[in-house]
Design a protein around this motif. Sequence first.
Motif, short mmCIF file in Angstrom:
data_model
loop_
_atom_site.label_atom_id
_atom_site.label_comp_id
_atom_site.label_asym_id
_atom_site.label_seq_id
_atom_site.Cartn_x
_atom_site.Cartn_y
_atom_site.Cartn_z
N ARG A 153 -14.91 40.78 -48.78
CA ARG A 153 -15.38 39.53 -48.19
C ARG A 153 -16.88 39.59 -47.92
O ARG A 153 -17.61 38.64 -48.19
N LEU A 154 -17.35 40.73 -47.40
CA LEU A 154 -18.78 40.88 -47.11
C LEU A 154 -19.62 40.84 -48.38
O LEU A 154 -20.70 40.24 -48.42
N VAL A 155 -19.13 41.47 -49.44
CA VAL A 155 -19.85 41.46 -50.71
C VAL A 155 -19.93 40.04 -51.26
O VAL A 155 -20.98 39.59 -51.73
N ARG A 156 -18.81 39.29 -51.20
CA ARG A 156 -18.81 37.91 -51.69
C ARG A 156 -19.75 37.02 -50.87
O ARG A 156 -20.45 36.16 -51.43
N ARG A 211 -11.88 48.48 -56.57
CA ARG A 211 -13.04 49.12 -57.18
C ARG A 211 -13.55 50.18 -56.20
O ARG A 211 -13.55 49.96 -54.98
N ASP A 212 -13.99 51.30 -56.71
CA ASP A 212 -14.57 52.33 -55.85
C ASP A 212 -15.99 51.93 -55.46
O ASP A 212 -16.81 51.58 -56.32
N MET A 213 -16.28 51.97 -54.15
CA MET A 213 -17.62 51.63 -53.66
C MET A 213 -18.01 52.65 -52.59
O MET A 213 -17.15 53.25 -51.94
N VAL A 214 -19.31 52.85 -52.44
CA VAL A 214 -19.83 53.76 -51.42
C VAL A 214 -20.67 52.96 -50.45
O VAL A 214 -21.53 52.17 -50.86
N ARG A 238 -22.96 35.03 -52.32
CA ARG A 238 -23.15 33.59 -52.12
C ARG A 238 -24.50 33.30 -51.49
O ARG A 238 -25.19 32.35 -51.86
N ALA A 239 -24.88 34.14 -50.52
CA ALA A 239 -26.17 33.95 -49.86
C ALA A 239 -27.31 34.12 -50.84
O ALA A 239 -28.31 33.38 -50.81
N ARG A 240 -27.17 35.09 -51.72
CA ARG A 240 -28.21 35.31 -52.75
C ARG A 240 -28.30 34.12 -53.69
O ARG A 240 -29.39 33.70 -54.07
N LYS A 241 -27.14 33.57 -54.03
CA LYS A 241 -27.10 32.45 -54.96
C LYS A 241 -27.65 31.19 -54.31
O LYS A 241 -28.45 30.47 -54.92
N ASP A 242 -27.25 30.93 -53.06
CA ASP A 242 -27.68 29.71 -52.37
C ASP A 242 -29.16 29.76 -52.03
O ASP A 242 -29.86 28.74 -52.05
N GLY A 243 -29.66 30.95 -51.70
CA GLY A 243 -31.06 31.07 -51.32
C GLY A 243 -32.00 31.28 -52.50
O GLY A 243 -33.22 31.29 -52.33
N GLY A 244 -31.42 31.46 -53.66
CA GLY A 244 -32.26 31.74 -54.83
C GLY A 244 -32.65 33.19 -54.86
O GLY A 244 -33.08 33.75 -53.85
#
Length: 233
Positions: A215-218, A184-187, A222-228
């Motif tokens: 890996r950093l995006v995942r 995927r193209d990302m900036v 995960r951090a967003r999901k785990d922390g709410g």
Amino acid sequence: MDIIRRGERGKQKTWQWLMVLTAQRGLCTYCGRSSATTIDHEEPIADNGADIWWNFVPACDDCNRWKKGRSAKLWVANLDLHHRYPKAGFATRAMRPEVYVGITRRVARVQREIADMDRREWFRLHYGRERHRNRAELFEILARCKKELRGYPHHPWRTPQLRTSRAFCSRLICCGDDFHPQARDMVAFLEREEYDAFQRAVFNERAHQGDVLGRLVREYLRARKDGGEGGAG
């Protein structure tokens, strides 16, 4: 412009010149210091040396003329005799022993490098359509090739390929993004120092930038999901 000497070496394709002239870090196999500017047959054609890649080594013009139709092994022997008995005329001039004692070792190393099938295939796929008519055109293409190679954190032919093809390169670091199903193209917004540090880190890990970014995006997700994800009340 200097016309390349025709004959056996003139028949080599442009990509074959490039794969030889970029070996040994682009330096002459014999002196180990000057830039390689020509292909030398390690075993001379006059002595039934083969006109094929495994007999090629990169050389500077001076060493190529100095070697003058001898095998590397014979040339080293002559240089050693000249060092021991300078008045006997075994050579026209002297080379320092610490330089000529390493010639056979460098020859063996550079021929192993050129024999690397993945390396040769990378040059064929990336530069197989290039054509040169003289030295000036060859060196223009060579400069472009060296610039491309300097842009990779490590040799591109050492990275995984996503599919096997005789027509297209699919090495992950250089051409694989076009074939990778997850591409995927990302900036990313980074300071120059941050980007340089990121490149060095990826190089040390021998990874692909896209893999590390994914890996950093995942990890972020995960951090967003785990922390709410939270939100305004």
